[in-house]
Design a protein around this motif. Structure first.
Motif, PDB file in Angstrom:
ATOM      1  N   ARG A   9       0.839  -1.208   0.000  1.00  0.00           N
ATOM      2  CA  ARG A   9       0.000   0.000   0.000  1.00  0.00           C
ATOM      3  C   ARG A   9       0.874   1.258   0.000  1.00  0.00           C
ATOM      4  NH1 ARG A   9      -3.199  -3.344   3.265  1.00  0.00           N
ATOM      5  NH2 ARG A   9      -2.272  -2.546   5.188  1.00  0.00           N
ATOM      6  N   LEU A  12       2.048   1.926  -3.486  1.00  0.00           N
ATOM      7  CA  LEU A  12       0.984   2.524  -4.292  1.00  0.00           C
ATOM      8  C   LEU A  12       0.835   4.014  -4.006  1.00  0.00           C
ATOM      9  CD1 LEU A  12      -1.729  -0.277  -4.194  1.00  0.00           C
ATOM     10  CD2 LEU A  12      -0.282   0.380  -6.121  1.00  0.00           C
ATOM     11  N   VAL A  13       0.916   4.375  -2.740  1.00  0.00           N
ATOM     12  CA  VAL A  13       0.855   5.795  -2.376  1.00  0.00           C
ATOM     13  C   VAL A  13       2.033   6.536  -3.005  1.00  0.00           C
ATOM     14  CG1 VAL A  13       1.053   7.414  -0.438  1.00  0.00           C
ATOM     15  CG2 VAL A  13      -0.445   5.419  -0.254  1.00  0.00           C
ATOM     16  N   PHE A  15       3.741   5.745  -5.747  1.00  0.00           N
ATOM     17  CA  PHE A  15       3.538   5.868  -7.194  1.00  0.00           C
ATOM     18  C   PHE A  15       2.494   6.919  -7.526  1.00  0.00           C
ATOM     19  CE2 PHE A  15       5.107   1.309  -7.575  1.00  0.00           C
ATOM     20  CZ  PHE A  15       6.356   1.691  -8.011  1.00  0.00           C
ATOM     21  N   ARG A  16       1.451   7.010  -6.720  1.00  0.00           N
ATOM     22  CA  ARG A  16       0.437   8.051  -6.944  1.00  0.00           C
ATOM     23  C   ARG A  16       1.030   9.433  -6.737  1.00  0.00           C
ATOM     24  NH1 ARG A  16      -4.294   4.817  -3.941  1.00  0.00           N
ATOM     25  NH2 ARG A  16      -4.951   3.571  -5.722  1.00  0.00           N
ATOM     26  N   MET A  17       1.891   9.578  -5.734  1.00  0.00           N
ATOM     27  CA  MET A  17       2.514  10.879  -5.466  1.00  0.00           C
ATOM     28  C   MET A  17       3.403  11.303  -6.631  1.00  0.00           C
ATOM     29  SD  MET A  17       3.317  10.646  -1.344  1.00  0.00           S
ATOM     30  CE  MET A  17       4.999  11.054  -1.648  1.00  0.00           C
ATOM     31  N   SER A  19       3.313  10.349  -9.691  1.00  0.00           N
ATOM     32  CA  SER A  19       2.590  10.488 -10.963  1.00  0.00           C
ATOM     33  C   SER A  19       1.536  11.581 -10.891  1.00  0.00           C
ATOM     34  CB  SER A  19       1.928   9.165 -11.350  1.00  0.00           C
ATOM     35  OG  SER A  19       0.875   8.856 -10.445  1.00  0.00           O
ATOM     36  N   ASP A  21      -1.136  11.818  -9.110  1.00  0.00           N
ATOM     37  CA  ASP A  21      -2.471  11.211  -9.072  1.00  0.00           C
ATOM     38  C   ASP A  21      -3.025  10.866 -10.454  1.00  0.00           C
ATOM     39  OD1 ASP A  21      -3.221  10.562  -6.515  1.00  0.00           O
ATOM     40  OD2 ASP A  21      -3.953  12.574  -6.061  1.00  0.00           O
ATOM     41  N   ARG A  22      -2.154  10.793 -11.443  1.00  0.00           N
ATOM     42  CA  ARG A  22      -2.585  10.332 -12.769  1.00  0.00           C
ATOM     43  C   ARG A  22      -2.388   8.823 -12.821  1.00  0.00           C
ATOM     44  NH1 ARG A  22       1.074  12.356 -16.518  1.00  0.00           N
ATOM     45  NH2 ARG A  22       2.448  12.760 -14.799  1.00  0.00           N
ATOM     46  N   ASN A  23      -2.819   8.215 -13.888  1.00  0.00           N
ATOM     47  CA  ASN A  23      -2.686   6.772 -14.040  1.00  0.00           C
ATOM     48  C   ASN A  23      -1.998   6.477 -15.376  1.00  0.00           C
ATOM     49  OD1 ASN A  23      -2.913   4.060 -13.671  1.00  0.00           O
ATOM     50  ND2 ASN A  23      -5.085   3.950 -14.110  1.00  0.00           N
TER      51      ASN A  23
END
Length: 43
Positions: A9, A12-13, A15-17, A19, A21-23
């Motif tokens: 988890r 994942l946090v 990677f979101r930071m 990026s 919050d893009r995917n």
């Protein structure tokens, strides 16, 4: 998400930071950059 470990988890946090919050799709270039960032520094 409940089947993920606390460490998974956290990744994942992270990677979101990075990026913003893009995917974004995992292109070869992006995978290579992530590997370079995450590999230990060579002396």
């Amino acid at each position: 998400m409940k089947d993920l470990t606390e460490n998974e988890r956290a990744w994942l946090v992270f990677f979101r930071m990075i990026s913003l919050d893009r995917n974004p799709a995992p292109t070869l270039r992006r995978v290579q950059l992530l590997r370079r960032i995450c590999e230990p520094k060579r002396a």
